[in-house]
Motif scaffolding. Sequence first.
Motif, short mmCIF file in Angstrom:
data_model
loop_
_atom_site.label_atom_id
_atom_site.label_comp_id
_atom_site.label_asym_id
_atom_site.label_seq_id
_atom_site.Cartn_x
_atom_site.Cartn_y
_atom_site.Cartn_z
N ALA A 229 0.81 -1.22 0.00
CA ALA A 229 0.00 0.00 0.00
C ALA A 229 0.84 1.27 0.00
N ASP A 230 2.15 1.14 0.17
CA ASP A 230 3.03 2.31 0.24
C ASP A 230 3.82 2.53 -1.05
N ALA A 231 3.62 1.67 -2.05
CA ALA A 231 4.41 1.74 -3.28
C ALA A 231 4.01 2.94 -4.13
N VAL A 232 4.98 3.80 -4.42
CA VAL A 232 4.76 5.02 -5.20
C VAL A 232 5.47 4.87 -6.54
N SER A 233 4.83 5.28 -7.61
CA SER A 233 5.35 5.10 -8.96
C SER A 233 6.34 6.21 -9.32
N LEU A 234 7.58 6.04 -8.87
CA LEU A 234 8.64 7.00 -9.19
C LEU A 234 9.01 6.89 -10.67
N GLY A 235 9.27 8.04 -11.29
CA GLY A 235 9.66 8.05 -12.69
C GLY A 235 8.49 8.03 -13.66
N ASP A 236 7.27 8.16 -13.18
CA ASP A 236 6.11 8.17 -14.04
C ASP A 236 6.00 9.51 -14.77
N PHE A 237 5.46 9.49 -15.98
CA PHE A 237 5.32 10.71 -16.78
C PHE A 237 4.26 11.64 -16.21
N VAL A 239 2.22 10.91 -12.88
CA VAL A 239 1.85 10.86 -11.46
C VAL A 239 2.42 12.01 -10.64
N PRO A 240 3.69 12.42 -10.79
CA PRO A 240 4.17 13.56 -9.99
C PRO A 240 3.36 14.83 -10.21
N ASN A 241 2.92 15.06 -11.45
CA ASN A 241 2.10 16.24 -11.74
C ASN A 241 0.73 16.13 -11.08
N VAL A 242 0.14 14.94 -11.13
CA VAL A 242 -1.17 14.73 -10.50
C VAL A 242 -1.08 14.98 -9.00
N VAL A 243 -0.06 14.41 -8.36
CA VAL A 243 0.09 14.58 -6.91
C VAL A 243 0.34 16.03 -6.55
N ALA A 244 1.22 16.69 -7.30
CA ALA A 244 1.54 18.10 -7.01
C ALA A 244 0.31 18.98 -7.17
N TRP A 245 -0.48 18.73 -8.21
CA TRP A 245 -1.68 19.54 -8.43
C TRP A 245 -2.74 19.27 -7.38
N PRO A 264 3.45 12.56 4.60
CA PRO A 264 2.54 12.45 5.76
C PRO A 264 1.62 11.23 5.70
N TYR A 265 1.50 10.62 4.53
CA TYR A 265 0.57 9.50 4.37
C TYR A 265 1.25 8.13 4.47
N ARG A 269 1.19 5.65 1.01
CA ARG A 269 1.41 6.58 -0.10
C ARG A 269 0.87 6.02 -1.42
N GLY A 270 1.03 4.74 -1.63
CA GLY A 270 0.48 4.14 -2.83
C GLY A 270 -1.04 4.17 -2.84
N ARG A 271 -1.65 4.04 -1.69
CA ARG A 271 -3.11 4.14 -1.59
C ARG A 271 -3.57 5.53 -1.99
N VAL A 272 -2.84 6.56 -1.56
CA VAL A 272 -3.19 7.93 -1.94
C VAL A 272 -3.06 8.09 -3.46
N GLN A 273 -2.01 7.56 -4.04
CA GLN A 273 -1.86 7.63 -5.49
C GLN A 273 -3.07 7.02 -6.19
N LEU A 274 -3.51 5.86 -5.73
CA LEU A 274 -4.66 5.21 -6.35
C LEU A 274 -5.93 6.03 -6.17
N LEU A 275 -6.10 6.64 -5.01
CA LEU A 275 -7.29 7.48 -4.79
C LEU A 275 -7.32 8.67 -5.75
#
Length: 298
Positions: A229-237, A239-245, A264-265, A269-275
């Motif tokens: 549940a904590d896996a974050v997709s580093l290097g994605d074209f 995802v970083p923009n989606v999270v930052a926005w 903080p999550y 962190r991976g769960r937040v990405q999926l949400l």
Amino acid sequence: MPSRFVPSPARIDLALTLGPLRRGAGDPTMRIARGEVLRASRTPDGPVTVRLAEADGGVRAEAWGPGAAWMLAHAPAWVGALDDPTDFAPAAGLVRELHRRFAGLRIPSTGLITERLIPVVLEQKVTGAEARRAYRRMATALGEAAPGPEDLVLPPDASRLADMPYERFHPFGIERRRARALREIGARAAWLDAAVDLPLERAKERLGSLPGIGPWSVAEVARVSLGDADAVSLGDFHVPNVVAWALAREPRGTDERMLELLEPYRPHRGRVQLLLEAADIRPPAFGPRMEPRAIDRL
């Protein structure tokens, strides 16, 4: 046919939970309907087709084929019933609202590493449409009919990829770099799949030691195959923009900024990405887009 009921005190949304397994609407290995998922897979015991359906108090699983017993034994992990988000308590704001709105989203753990890794490699450095088309072509050309009455095709057999010359990959729209990675996965499929029995961090280290498999690919596999549940997709074209926005109203982000905002999550962190992905949050569009390529026409 063999069946099993998987109890769950809270509703499980199968489309949200298992949606990451489907490679587009035309994926011949999988279908998703309202409250139901059909999936063909290659288990350690052999091929299987499973029908998973939402029901009062849990999920009903039915399976066909030599892998039926294995699939039913692992059904709780597949549907996310073993995922425990009770310690995920985001502060008031967007993430809490999305957690409430998509309360049925769970982190699955299929236990099938190479089956997940093959389509992940196809998604490296190309558009989503290119990757889905390549997977669909490869699965249709190489896959056998799945057991049962659902007219699905089994995912590509990793062991067959090891012996395929590059010329066989090219018509699928796969260039030499990804073809080499797929052949390496096929050659080491048993070793990779055995990582499911390792502690999570060691399993991810094993994945990342393979040529052509970087942090992005490791995260994409770990989040679905290993229940991370904590896996974050580093290097994605994107995802970083989606999270930052979404979290800071910044139209563009970097991996470093994304990790700062997600810290903080932890360990969700991976769960937040999926949400955020489930909410289809998109940053403002400006600048050049990633252009699709027709590799099979080159």
